[in-house]
Motif scaffolding. Structure first.
Motif, PDB file in Angstrom:
ATOM      1  N   THR A   1     -30.629  61.194  36.705  1.00 43.48           N
ATOM      2  CA  THR A   1     -29.846  62.308  36.175  1.00 43.48           C
ATOM      3  C   THR A   1     -28.743  62.711  37.151  1.00 43.48           C
TER       4      THR A   1
ATOM      5  N   LYS B   1     -33.236  64.102  24.209  1.00 40.70           N
ATOM      6  CA  LYS B   1     -34.177  65.156  23.832  1.00 40.70           C
ATOM      7  C   LYS B   1     -34.358  65.221  22.321  1.00 40.70           C
ATOM      8  N   ASN B   2     -33.251  65.199  21.576  1.00 37.90           N
ATOM      9  CA  ASN B   2     -33.321  65.272  20.115  1.00 37.90           C
ATOM     10  C   ASN B   2     -34.025  64.060  19.527  1.00 37.90           C
TER      11      ASN B   2
ATOM     12  N   SER C   1     -24.401  65.813  29.635  1.00 36.77           N
ATOM     13  CA  SER C   1     -25.162  66.771  28.828  1.00 36.77           C
ATOM     14  C   SER C   1     -25.353  66.252  27.403  1.00 36.77           C
ATOM     15  N   SER C   2     -24.348  65.527  26.887  1.00 38.22           N
ATOM     16  CA  SER C   2     -24.472  64.946  25.545  1.00 38.22           C
ATOM     17  C   SER C   2     -25.586  63.913  25.505  1.00 38.22           C
TER      18      SER C   2
ATOM     19  N   SER D   1     -22.445  59.698  24.284  1.00 35.82           N
ATOM     20  CA  SER D   1     -23.539  58.847  24.763  1.00 35.82           C
ATOM     21  C   SER D   1     -23.165  57.370  24.683  1.00 35.82           C
TER      22      SER D   1
ATOM     23  N   LEU E   1     -22.343  64.243  20.472  1.00 35.02           N
ATOM     24  CA  LEU E   1     -23.518  63.721  21.186  1.00 35.02           C
ATOM     25  C   LEU E   1     -23.531  62.193  21.151  1.00 35.02           C
TER      26      LEU E   1
ATOM     27  N   LEU F   1     -28.164  63.593  27.568  1.00 40.34           N
ATOM     28  CA  LEU F   1     -29.477  64.212  27.779  1.00 40.34           C
ATOM     29  C   LEU F   1     -29.958  64.949  26.525  1.00 40.34           C
ATOM     30  N   ASN F   2     -29.039  65.571  25.819  1.00 37.52           N
ATOM     31  CA  ASN F   2     -29.406  66.237  24.571  1.00 37.52           C
ATOM     32  C   ASN F   2     -29.750  65.227  23.485  1.00 37.52           C
ATOM     33  N   LEU F   3     -29.019  64.110  23.461  1.00 33.12           N
ATOM     34  CA  LEU F   3     -29.352  63.055  22.483  1.00 33.12           C
ATOM     35  C   LEU F   3     -30.743  62.509  22.748  1.00 33.12           C
TER      36      LEU F   3
ATOM     37  N   LEU G   1     -21.159  68.568  16.214  1.00 30.31           N
ATOM     38  CA  LEU G   1     -22.081  68.477  17.339  1.00 30.31           C
ATOM     39  C   LEU G   1     -22.678  67.082  17.459  1.00 30.31           C
ATOM     40  N   ASN G   2     -23.183  66.564  16.346  1.00 31.83           N
ATOM     41  CA  ASN G   2     -23.836  65.254  16.383  1.00 31.83           C
ATOM     42  C   ASN G   2     -22.861  64.142  16.719  1.00 31.83           C
TER      43      ASN G   2
END
Length: 227
Positions: free
Chosen positions: A201, A220-221, A213-214, A108, A104, A216-218, A100-101
């Protein structure tokens, strides 16, 4: 002889798992002389460089530190491989977190470097690239330290100062990039076409449908880590 030669000469011997005495015998020199070569006390002749390269199965350019590739190859963009499918398959059979990481981060970075290409400013690309390379180098070196049997000769910078030097250089990269972006000291030298980096976005989704999505999740994390 350059300073890389003693380090690489020692690294190759230790990777082969042989003693100085064994290596010296194979290379037809005394152990004392090989010790001097590995410590950089004495310089060897060209014939020894060639003989050593043949013995360890590497190129003279690698042995002299002129190429990071054992074959002595100089890579071009076309030579660089895409994602390692075999490595991806190995990851997928293990813990889900590395998979997963990795996705991401890689996705990115794909967006980041595409934006750099659109901006078309070599100085900016250099600072961003150097910062990211130093970050990966630093983390790889931390993992390398986990096993104390790993040979320190892989690196030219001593372990006790590498962390501080890496951090300092990353700070300098960021400072130079900030100076360019804020257009203070380099007002005349750097003029950016702001429209090339008009980001929302919606635009991200339009331009990078499979990757957004990757990113945006990066984001957020990462911001979760900062809170």
């Amino acid at each position: 002889m350059n300073s890389d030669f003693p380090r690489i000469l020692t690294l190759l011997r230790k990777e082969r798992g042989i003693s100085q005495k064994q290596a010296a015998a194979e290379l037809n020199i005394s152990q004392a002389l090989l010790s001097h070569y590995e410590k950089g006390i004495r310089e060897c002749g060209l014939d020894f460089v060639v003989r050593t390269a043949d013995f360890y199965g590497v190129s003279c350019d690698y042995l002299l530190g002129r190429s990071p590739e054992r074959t002595g190859a100089t890579l071009s963009v076309d030579d660089l491989p895409e994602s390692d499918t075999a490595a991806d398959n190995r990851l997928s059979r293990g813990s889900i977190l590395p998979v997963l990481n990795k996705k991401l981060i890689v996705n990115s970075l794909t967006i980041t470097f595409d934006l750099l290409q659109k901006l078309d400013q070599n100085a900016v690309t250099t600072e961003v690239s150097n910062y990211l390379m130093l970050s990966v180098y630093h983390m790889f070196r931390m993992l390398y330290r986990i096993n104390p049997k790993n040979e320190s000769n892989l690196f030219t910078i001593p372990q006790n100062i590498s962390s501080q030097m890496t951090t300092a250089q990353m700070i300098q990269c960021e400072a130079r990039l900030r100076s360019m972006i804020e257009n203070t000291e380099n007002k005349k030298e750097y003029k950016f076409d702001h429209e090339k980096l008009s980001i929302s976005t919606e635009s991200l989704q339009q331009n990078y449908a499979q990757l957004t999505s990757s990113l945006l999740n990066l984001i957020k994390n990462s911001e979760g880590l900062l809170k």
